[in-house]
Design a protein around this motif. Structure first.
Motif, PDB file in Angstrom:
ATOM      1  N   ASN A 195      46.606  35.262  45.594  1.00  0.00           N
ATOM      2  CA  ASN A 195      47.408  34.956  44.402  1.00  0.00           C
ATOM      3  C   ASN A 195      47.744  36.196  43.585  1.00  0.00           C
ATOM      4  O   ASN A 195      48.610  36.151  42.706  1.00  0.00           O
ATOM      5  CB  ASN A 195      46.661  33.951  43.507  1.00  0.00           C
ATOM      6  CG  ASN A 195      46.518  32.595  44.161  1.00  0.00           C
ATOM      7  OD1 ASN A 195      47.386  32.178  44.932  1.00  0.00           O
ATOM      8  ND2 ASN A 195      45.426  31.909  43.870  1.00  0.00           N
ATOM      9  N   ASP A 196      47.030  37.298  43.862  1.00  0.00           N
ATOM     10  CA  ASP A 196      47.253  38.534  43.109  1.00  0.00           C
ATOM     11  C   ASP A 196      48.258  39.464  43.785  1.00  0.00           C
ATOM     12  O   ASP A 196      48.467  40.584  43.318  1.00  0.00           O
ATOM     13  CB  ASP A 196      45.924  39.286  42.930  1.00  0.00           C
ATOM     14  CG  ASP A 196      44.927  38.499  42.102  1.00  0.00           C
ATOM     15  OD1 ASP A 196      45.372  37.736  41.227  1.00  0.00           O
ATOM     16  OD2 ASP A 196      43.713  38.653  42.332  1.00  0.00           O
ATOM     17  N   ASN A 219      42.305  38.405  46.052  1.00  0.00           N
ATOM     18  CA  ASN A 219      42.879  37.067  46.140  1.00  0.00           C
ATOM     19  C   ASN A 219      44.358  37.155  46.499  1.00  0.00           C
ATOM     20  O   ASN A 219      45.085  37.985  45.950  1.00  0.00           O
ATOM     21  CB  ASN A 219      42.703  36.338  44.799  1.00  0.00           C
ATOM     22  CG  ASN A 219      42.960  34.851  44.912  1.00  0.00           C
ATOM     23  OD1 ASN A 219      43.940  34.414  45.504  1.00  0.00           O
ATOM     24  ND2 ASN A 219      42.064  34.060  44.333  1.00  0.00           N
TER      25      ASN A 219
END
Length: 299
Positions: free
Chosen positions: A262-263, A260
């Motif tokens: 977001n990671d 992801n």
């Protein structure tokens, strides 16, 4: 192919950030947290200036000036007000958040439909994403050459001596406080320049662009050092840029594996921790090998 070209372009543009931090982190031995405020400040100044009709070149120079002023404030807080180095950077970084909101008048500024350095006429006719590579090469070359030249001057040598051994530098008549203020100012000016370039490449500036940005800059420095080993000062400047490109390829591979987006900050921190741990791991491995050889000879 487009992903590879884009990664190279991103690496070159973000490499400016790495070189800026290299001046304080490696040469001046100054743990500067101002970077998380000056990077978005450069983006905010450039985007707002372009949105108000200024030339992209002028807007980018404004960004450098804004970052340099913020860095100078950090230096003065540390050298004159005697505030600890980390706290000086944190104070300016925190203040910069409000300043950036004032500059933009909102949480973000879009450059949609506005001219910027990446869509300049000299890049007309280039394939997709090659404009970022061309611009990155031009800017990173200019920045690297100017800094390399500066470090060869008497002033630059005083700057290096201050980072190596402050007491020795003072005994040679070098005003170390001035060197620190100069170094932090130039460093944050370059970092803000990187923010201006990234904002123009992304097409917007955002007040939260600086979150975790110091990890990205450190990754460029550490990966370059780990990958290329012992180098001269000028070679280390080039290695920072190459480290930035390698870091972008690592992130590209991670995203292609299905992680992801977001990671990315978490992944960046892990990558940086692993790279910084490599010398210790190598040292322990060498000790183990030496012990094994000693035991084999004993037997």
């Amino acid at each position: 192919m487009s992903l590879i070209v884009s990664a190279i372009g991103q690496g070159l543009l973000w490499g400016v950030l790495g070189i800026g931090l290299f001046l304080t982190f490696r040469i001046l031995n100054f743990a500067d947290m101002t970077v998380e405020g000056t990077f978005p400040m450069g983006a905010a100044i450039a985007a707002t200036s372009i949105a108000h009709g200024f030339s992209p070149i002028v807007a980018t120079l404004f960004a450098f000036g804004g970052g340099a002023i913020a860095g100078l404030i950090t230096g003065l807080l540390y050298t004159k007000a005697k505030i600890p180095v980390l706290l000086s950077g944190i104070l300016v970084m925190t203040a910069a958040y409000s300043v950036n909101l004032r500059i933009m008048g909102a949480a973000n500024v879009s450059l949609l439909g506005k001219g910027n350095l990446l869509n300049a006429k000299i890049f007309d006719g280039l394939p997709n994403y090659f404009n970022s590579v061309a611009l990155g090469l031009i800017v990173i070359t200019i920045v690297t050459v100017l800094i390399a030249y500066f470090l060869q001057t008497d002033l630059g040598q005083g700057f290096i001596a201050t980072g190596d051994n402050e007491n020795m530098a003072q005994s040679l008549g070098i005003n170390t406080d001035t060197m620190k203020c100069l170094g932090v100012s130039v460093s944050n000016g370059v970092i803000a320049l990187g923010g201006a370039l990234v904002a123009q490449n992304n097409g917007y500036s955002d007040v939260n662009m600086g979150i975790g940005i110091i990890v990205v800059a450190l990754a460029s420095i550490i990966i370059g050092e780990v990958a290329f080993g012992n180098l001269t000062m000028n070679q280390r400047l080039v290695a920072v840029t190459l480290g930035s490109i390698l870091y972008r390829f690592v992130l590209l591979i991670v995203l292609q594996l299905g992680f992801n987006a977001n990671d990315l900050n978490l992944i960046s921190s892990i990558i940086l921790a692993l790279c910084m741990s490599l010398p210790a791991i190598r040292s322990k491995f060498n000790i183990i090998q030496i012990l094994k050889r000693g035991l084999e000879r004993h037997e």
